[in-house]
Design an enzyme around this catalytic site. Structure first.
Site, short mmCIF file in Angstrom:
data_model
loop_
_atom_site.label_atom_id
_atom_site.label_comp_id
_atom_site.label_asym_id
_atom_site.label_seq_id
_atom_site.Cartn_x
_atom_site.Cartn_y
_atom_site.Cartn_z
N ALA A 63 0.87 -1.17 0.00
CA ALA A 63 0.00 0.00 0.00
C ALA A 63 0.91 1.23 0.00
CB ALA A 63 -0.90 -0.02 1.22
N GLY A 108 0.69 -4.98 1.14
CA GLY A 108 -0.52 -5.10 0.32
C GLY A 108 -0.29 -5.90 -0.96
N GLU A 111 -0.55 -9.42 0.07
CA GLU A 111 -1.96 -9.65 0.38
C GLU A 111 -2.81 -9.75 -0.90
OE1 GLU A 111 -1.74 -6.21 3.02
OE2 GLU A 111 -2.60 -7.44 4.61
N GLU A 131 4.73 -4.71 7.63
CA GLU A 131 3.93 -3.71 8.32
C GLU A 131 4.39 -3.39 9.74
OE1 GLU A 131 2.68 -6.11 6.44
OE2 GLU A 131 1.17 -5.28 5.10
N1 CO8 Z 1 4.50 3.16 -1.10
C1 CO8 Z 1 4.80 4.27 -1.76
N2 CO8 Z 1 5.86 4.38 -2.59
C2 CO8 Z 1 6.64 3.30 -2.73
C3 CO8 Z 1 6.36 2.08 -2.07
C4 CO8 Z 1 5.21 2.03 -1.21
N3 CO8 Z 1 4.84 0.90 -0.57
N4 CO8 Z 1 7.31 1.18 -2.41
C5 CO8 Z 1 8.13 1.81 -3.27
N5 CO8 Z 1 7.73 3.09 -3.46
C6 CO8 Z 1 8.36 4.10 -4.32
C7 CO8 Z 1 9.58 4.70 -3.65
O1 CO8 Z 1 9.23 5.72 -2.74
C8 CO8 Z 1 10.35 5.24 -4.85
O2 CO8 Z 1 9.75 6.44 -5.26
P1 CO8 Z 1 10.69 7.70 -5.67
O3 CO8 Z 1 11.46 7.20 -6.87
O4 CO8 Z 1 9.70 8.77 -5.99
O5 CO8 Z 1 11.56 7.98 -4.50
C9 CO8 Z 1 10.05 4.20 -5.92
O6 CO8 Z 1 8.87 3.49 -5.49
C10 CO8 Z 1 11.17 3.20 -6.09
O7 CO8 Z 1 11.42 2.63 -4.82
P2 CO8 Z 1 12.90 2.51 -4.22
O8 CO8 Z 1 13.76 3.61 -4.71
O9 CO8 Z 1 12.75 2.37 -2.74
O10 CO8 Z 1 13.37 1.12 -4.88
P3 CO8 Z 1 14.43 0.10 -4.28
O11 CO8 Z 1 14.66 -0.90 -5.35
O12 CO8 Z 1 15.59 0.79 -3.68
O13 CO8 Z 1 13.62 -0.64 -3.08
C11 CO8 Z 1 11.76 -1.73 -2.06
C12 CO8 Z 1 12.51 -1.43 -3.37
C13 CO8 Z 1 12.60 -2.66 -1.19
C14 CO8 Z 1 10.46 -2.45 -2.45
C15 CO8 Z 1 11.44 -0.43 -1.31
O14 CO8 Z 1 10.86 0.48 -2.22
C16 CO8 Z 1 10.51 -0.62 -0.17
O15 CO8 Z 1 10.91 -1.10 0.89
N6 CO8 Z 1 9.22 -0.23 -0.33
C17 CO8 Z 1 8.24 -0.31 0.71
C18 CO8 Z 1 7.78 -1.73 0.89
C19 CO8 Z 1 6.80 -1.83 2.01
O16 CO8 Z 1 7.10 -1.60 3.16
N7 CO8 Z 1 5.54 -2.22 1.68
C20 CO8 Z 1 4.51 -2.40 2.64
C21 CO8 Z 1 3.74 -1.15 2.81
S1 CO8 Z 1 2.55 -1.29 4.13
C22 CO8 Z 1 1.27 -2.12 3.44
O17 CO8 Z 1 1.30 -2.56 2.31
C23 CO8 Z 1 0.10 -2.33 4.31
C24 CO8 Z 1 -1.08 -2.89 3.56
C25 CO8 Z 1 -2.32 -2.77 4.36
C26 CO8 Z 1 -2.79 -1.36 4.41
C27 CO8 Z 1 -3.86 -1.19 5.37
C28 CO8 Z 1 -4.35 0.26 5.39
C29 CO8 Z 1 -4.76 0.75 6.68
#
Ligand code: CO8
Length: 264
Positions: A63, A108, A111, A131
């Site tokens: 998400a 997400g 999920e 999360e």
């Molecule tokens: N949300 C928003 N933006 C994201 C997300 C995300 N989950 N993941 C990646 N991005 C964006 C980055 O911010 C970046 O944007 P920008 O270029 O503008 O800075 C772009 O995508 C590329 O990402 P990275 O530069 O970080 O790429 P890397 O290859 O270095 O890393 C990763 C890839 C490891 C996937 C890293 O991006 C990461 O850790 N992302 C977050 C992963 C995460 O924690 N996901 C879980 C989120 S929580 C969730 O899903 C809960 C679901 C239930 C919700 C319930 C609601 C109440």
């Protein structure tokens, strides 16, 4: 549907989450587009659906953390409901859904794959529920579907540690059914979808419903669910022709061929 593409190839539908700049992260707009794409699937014509992500790196990286970062308690709950409603729609779609996980399937994203019937992935896939490292619980069904899919102990370990796992470990614990080189993942997904699509659609749908509904109840009730769905297949063209085709083999094996099932 700006962030989600939907196309069909014969009886196979393909939904692609298309926000590669954010690794296909799910914000409200993407979720809305995903719901519109799912609603657009004509489940009479399409017999199996594939969900994948665009680009070579990510299925869905979760998400959208930026959007979630400022939510209040009630807004958080509403965001969770929005995702849950859509994922439940996918889970209960009458036709089988295959997640072709082509990279990150985090939060997400994991999920979303769990709301599909079958998960296959590329060698570069990465799964996880990060999360608790962000101060929240999984909110799009992860606490429920992960435990039901890979067992309670392993689900708790993945969720409590927030550790990501690679494709080979996902395969080992039964989170995915197969792992393929990235370049062949979609071909393999389409092959699998086509095999399913060639089988009797009324029966395939009944199997999905029997398995899903039966898992939510006790064995005595579950068996009754199966009996009713089993019975519902009879007198259909697909059942009468499917069985007649088998019986023709007694006269002449050369007469047996793949039945062109009609979904009627
Ligand atoms: N949300 C928003 N933006 C994201 C997300 C995300 N989950 N993941 C990646 N991005 C964006 C980055 O911010 C970046 O944007 P920008 O270029 O503008 O800075 C772009 O995508 C590329 O990402 P990275 O530069 O970080 O790429 P890397 O290859 O270095 O890393 C990763 C890839 C490891 C996937 C890293 O991006 C990461 O850790 N992302 C977050 C992963 C995460 O924690 N996901 C879980 C989120 S929580 C969730 O899903 C809960 C679901 C239930 C919700 C319930 C609601 C109440």
């Amino acid at each position: 549907m700006g962030f989600v593409k939907y196309e069909t190839e014969g009886a196979v539908g393909i939904i692609t989450i298309d926000r590669p700049a954010a690794l296909n992260a799910l914000n409200s707009e993407v979720l809305g587009d995903l719901e519109a794409a799912v609603d657009a699937v004509d489940t009479n014509a399409v017999r199996a659906l594939i969900i994948t992500g665009s680009g070579e790196k990510s299925f869905v990286a979760g998400a959208d953390i930026g959007e979630m970062s400022t939510l209040t308690k009630s807004e958080g709950e509403a965001f969770g409901k929005k995702g849950n409603d859509i994922f439940r729609k996918i889970e209960t779609l009458p036709i089988p859904v295959i997640a072709a996980v082509n990279g990150f399937a985090l939060g997400g994203g994991c999920e979303l794959s769990l709301s599909c019937d079958i998960r296959i992935c590329s060698e570069n896939a990465m799964f996880g529920q990060p999360e608790v490292g962000l101060g929240i619980t999984p909110g799009f069904g992860g606490t429920q579907r992960l435990a039901r899919t890979i067992g309670v102990g392993m689900a708790k370990q993945l969720i409590y540690t927030a550790k990501n796992i690679k494709a080979d470990e996902a395969y080992r614990i039964g989170l995915v059914n197969s792992v393929y080189p990235a370049e062949s993942l979609m071909d393999e997904a389409k092959k699998l979808a086509s095999i399913i699509a060639a089988n009797a659609p009324i029966a395939v749908r009944a199997c999905k419903k029997a398995i899903n509904d039966g898992l939510q109840t006790d064995m005595d009730s579950a068996i009754v669910i199966e009996e009713k769905l089993f019975g519902s297949c009879f007198e259909s063209y697909d059942q009468t022709e499917g069985m007649a085709n088998f019986l023709r083999k007694k006269d002449d094996p050369a007469k047996v061929k793949q039945v062109a099932f009609k979904n009627e």
